[in-house]
Enzyme design. Sequence first.
Site, PDB file in Angstrom:
ATOM      1  N   MET A  67     -10.247  10.399  -1.695  1.00  0.00           N
ATOM      2  CA  MET A  67      -9.020  11.150  -1.954  1.00  0.00           C
ATOM      3  C   MET A  67      -8.742  11.169  -3.448  1.00  0.00           C
ATOM      4  SD  MET A  67      -6.405  10.464   1.060  1.00  0.00           S
ATOM      5  CE  MET A  67      -6.856  10.922   2.718  1.00  0.00           C
ATOM      6  N   SER A  68      -8.300  12.307  -3.932  1.00  0.00           N
ATOM      7  CA  SER A  68      -8.001  12.458  -5.353  1.00  0.00           C
ATOM      8  C   SER A  68      -7.047  13.634  -5.518  1.00  0.00           C
ATOM      9  CB  SER A  68      -9.295  12.743  -6.122  1.00  0.00           C
ATOM     10  OG  SER A  68      -8.995  13.276  -7.400  1.00  0.00           O
ATOM     11  N   SER A  69      -6.143  13.506  -6.487  1.00  0.00           N
ATOM     12  CA  SER A  69      -5.223  14.616  -6.767  1.00  0.00           C
ATOM     13  C   SER A  69      -6.026  15.858  -7.140  1.00  0.00           C
ATOM     14  CB  SER A  69      -4.288  14.245  -7.910  1.00  0.00           C
ATOM     15  OG  SER A  69      -3.674  13.001  -7.645  1.00  0.00           O
ATOM     16  N   HIS A  95      -1.142  10.929  -2.821  1.00  0.00           N
ATOM     17  CA  HIS A  95      -1.829  11.118  -1.533  1.00  0.00           C
ATOM     18  C   HIS A  95      -1.986   9.756  -0.861  1.00  0.00           C
ATOM     19  CE1 HIS A  95      -5.198   9.575  -3.826  1.00  0.00           C
ATOM     20  NE2 HIS A  95      -5.105  10.589  -4.677  1.00  0.00           N
ATOM     21  N   GLY A 133      -4.312   7.681  -0.780  1.00  0.00           N
ATOM     22  CA  GLY A 133      -4.894   6.641  -1.644  1.00  0.00           C
ATOM     23  C   GLY A 133      -3.794   5.919  -2.419  1.00  0.00           C
ATOM     24  N   HIS A 134      -2.904   6.705  -3.036  1.00  0.00           N
ATOM     25  CA  HIS A 134      -1.781   6.101  -3.763  1.00  0.00           C
ATOM     26  C   HIS A 134      -0.888   5.308  -2.802  1.00  0.00           C
ATOM     27  CE1 HIS A 134      -2.543   9.799  -6.361  1.00  0.00           C
ATOM     28  NE2 HIS A 134      -2.679   8.824  -7.230  1.00  0.00           N
ATOM     29  N   GLU A 181      -9.874   0.970  -6.602  1.00  0.00           N
ATOM     30  CA  GLU A 181     -11.311   0.792  -6.815  1.00  0.00           C
ATOM     31  C   GLU A 181     -11.993   2.150  -7.045  1.00  0.00           C
ATOM     32  OE1 GLU A 181     -14.025  -2.447  -4.746  1.00  0.00           O
ATOM     33  OE2 GLU A 181     -13.738  -0.701  -3.462  1.00  0.00           O
ATOM     34  N   LYS A 182     -11.326   3.224  -6.613  1.00  0.00           N
ATOM     35  CA  LYS A 182     -11.820   4.587  -6.842  1.00  0.00           C
ATOM     36  C   LYS A 182     -12.207   4.785  -8.316  1.00  0.00           C
ATOM     37  CE  LYS A 182     -11.654   9.282  -6.676  1.00  0.00           C
ATOM     38  NZ  LYS A 182     -11.262   9.642  -7.997  1.00  0.00           N
TER      39      LYS A 182
HETATM   40  P1  AMP Z   1      -4.235   8.705 -10.551  1.00  0.00           P
HETATM   41  O1  AMP Z   1      -2.905   9.207 -10.091  1.00  0.00           O
HETATM   42  O2  AMP Z   1      -5.391   9.547 -10.133  1.00  0.00           O
HETATM   43  O3  AMP Z   1      -4.249   8.357 -12.016  1.00  0.00           O
HETATM   44  O4  AMP Z   1      -4.473   7.331  -9.802  1.00  0.00           O
HETATM   45  C1  AMP Z   1      -3.504   6.311  -9.806  1.00  0.00           C
HETATM   46  C2  AMP Z   1      -4.079   5.087  -9.141  1.00  0.00           C
HETATM   47  O5  AMP Z   1      -4.451   5.422  -7.799  1.00  0.00           O
HETATM   48  C3  AMP Z   1      -5.354   4.577  -9.815  1.00  0.00           C
HETATM   49  O6  AMP Z   1      -5.331   3.155  -9.831  1.00  0.00           O
HETATM   50  C4  AMP Z   1      -6.439   5.106  -8.923  1.00  0.00           C
HETATM   51  O7  AMP Z   1      -7.618   4.317  -8.951  1.00  0.00           O
HETATM   52  C5  AMP Z   1      -5.773   5.020  -7.567  1.00  0.00           C
HETATM   53  N1  AMP Z   1      -6.417   5.928  -6.615  1.00  0.00           N
HETATM   54  C6  AMP Z   1      -6.705   7.249  -6.785  1.00  0.00           C
HETATM   55  N2  AMP Z   1      -7.344   7.741  -5.710  1.00  0.00           N
HETATM   56  C7  AMP Z   1      -7.482   6.711  -4.834  1.00  0.00           C
HETATM   57  C8  AMP Z   1      -8.070   6.581  -3.546  1.00  0.00           C
HETATM   58  N3  AMP Z   1      -8.660   7.606  -2.947  1.00  0.00           N
HETATM   59  N4  AMP Z   1      -8.023   5.374  -2.927  1.00  0.00           N
HETATM   60  C9  AMP Z   1      -7.427   4.312  -3.543  1.00  0.00           C
HETATM   61  N5  AMP Z   1      -6.849   4.379  -4.765  1.00  0.00           N
HETATM   62  C10 AMP Z   1      -6.872   5.552  -5.412  1.00  0.00           C
END
Ligand code: AMP
Length: 288
Positions: free
Chosen positions: A191-193, A34, A36-37, A155-156
Amino acid sequence: MRTLARAASMQSQALSWRRSGHKIALVPTMGSLHAGHASLITRARKAVGPKGQVVVSIFINPTQFSPTEDLASYPRSERSDITLCKRRGANALFLPRLDEIYPDTNNVPFSTYVTEERLSQSMEGQSRPIHFRGVATVVSILLNIVQPTHAVFGEKDFQQATIVRKLIRDLKFPTRLVVSPTIREPDGLAMSSRNTYLTRRQRPHANILWRCINTARKAVRSRTTALTAPMLKRKLTRMIESTPEAELDYIEFFNPNTLIPLRRIQRSDRIALAVRFGKTRLIDNGKL
Ligand code: AMP
């Protein structure tokens, strides 16, 4: 953009980049990408410059999920992930299968884990006991495969980023940690998956975490006398309890370096919290 599935090919590509003097930035993710990534990929490009190599990894890491968690249902969207990485200018996508990261060796299953023993004790570490062992292990493996000069984390997941910084220092990886700010929906929800799990009834209430962070921040900034954590926790707990379908997991006020929970709160401290909406567990954090 190159897509690589084999750990050996990724590592030899990375070693060849390093030999020819390229910087490499790694953005580790679990996919279902998303905005965020996407912001981490942009940050990675900034870190290594136009001639550097930006590598995004997508790997849903089973060792950081406990048996009761959402590994089987974790969202997957490989096609749109590939498009997003291309559009953001990643040079390579590392998409390993499970046995590339955790292979058997001579019929012996994968058996070497990395544990960080201090910063992993509180908050997420308490709610999810094996989580950070899985994170520290997969991050170490990815750093060895991709040989990055820079690793970009969000930082999330503040506790995760702090643990990765410690891991890099303790185990002497020649990598610089870059932490990138949290990207939010217009109503403040980070934002989060996992946000895709929220039902239409739950979604309007899901910014309660952001509202709690702001309430705490205002309380800390407007008071000249020191506030205590129990006072603020009671106030925020009431806010969460009066939010439909929301169930508090934890609220913690902590020092950003040690992650040790505090009683007396200062402006330099942080708040982190986890709230469940049915089966969906959301986390967020912020500076006070
Ligand atoms: P994930 O795919 O959830 O394991 O996250 C992968 C990376 O993306 C990690 O370093 C998370 O901290 C970062 N991340 C997830 N959501 C956000 C967001 N909303 N804003 C910034 N970075 C994010």
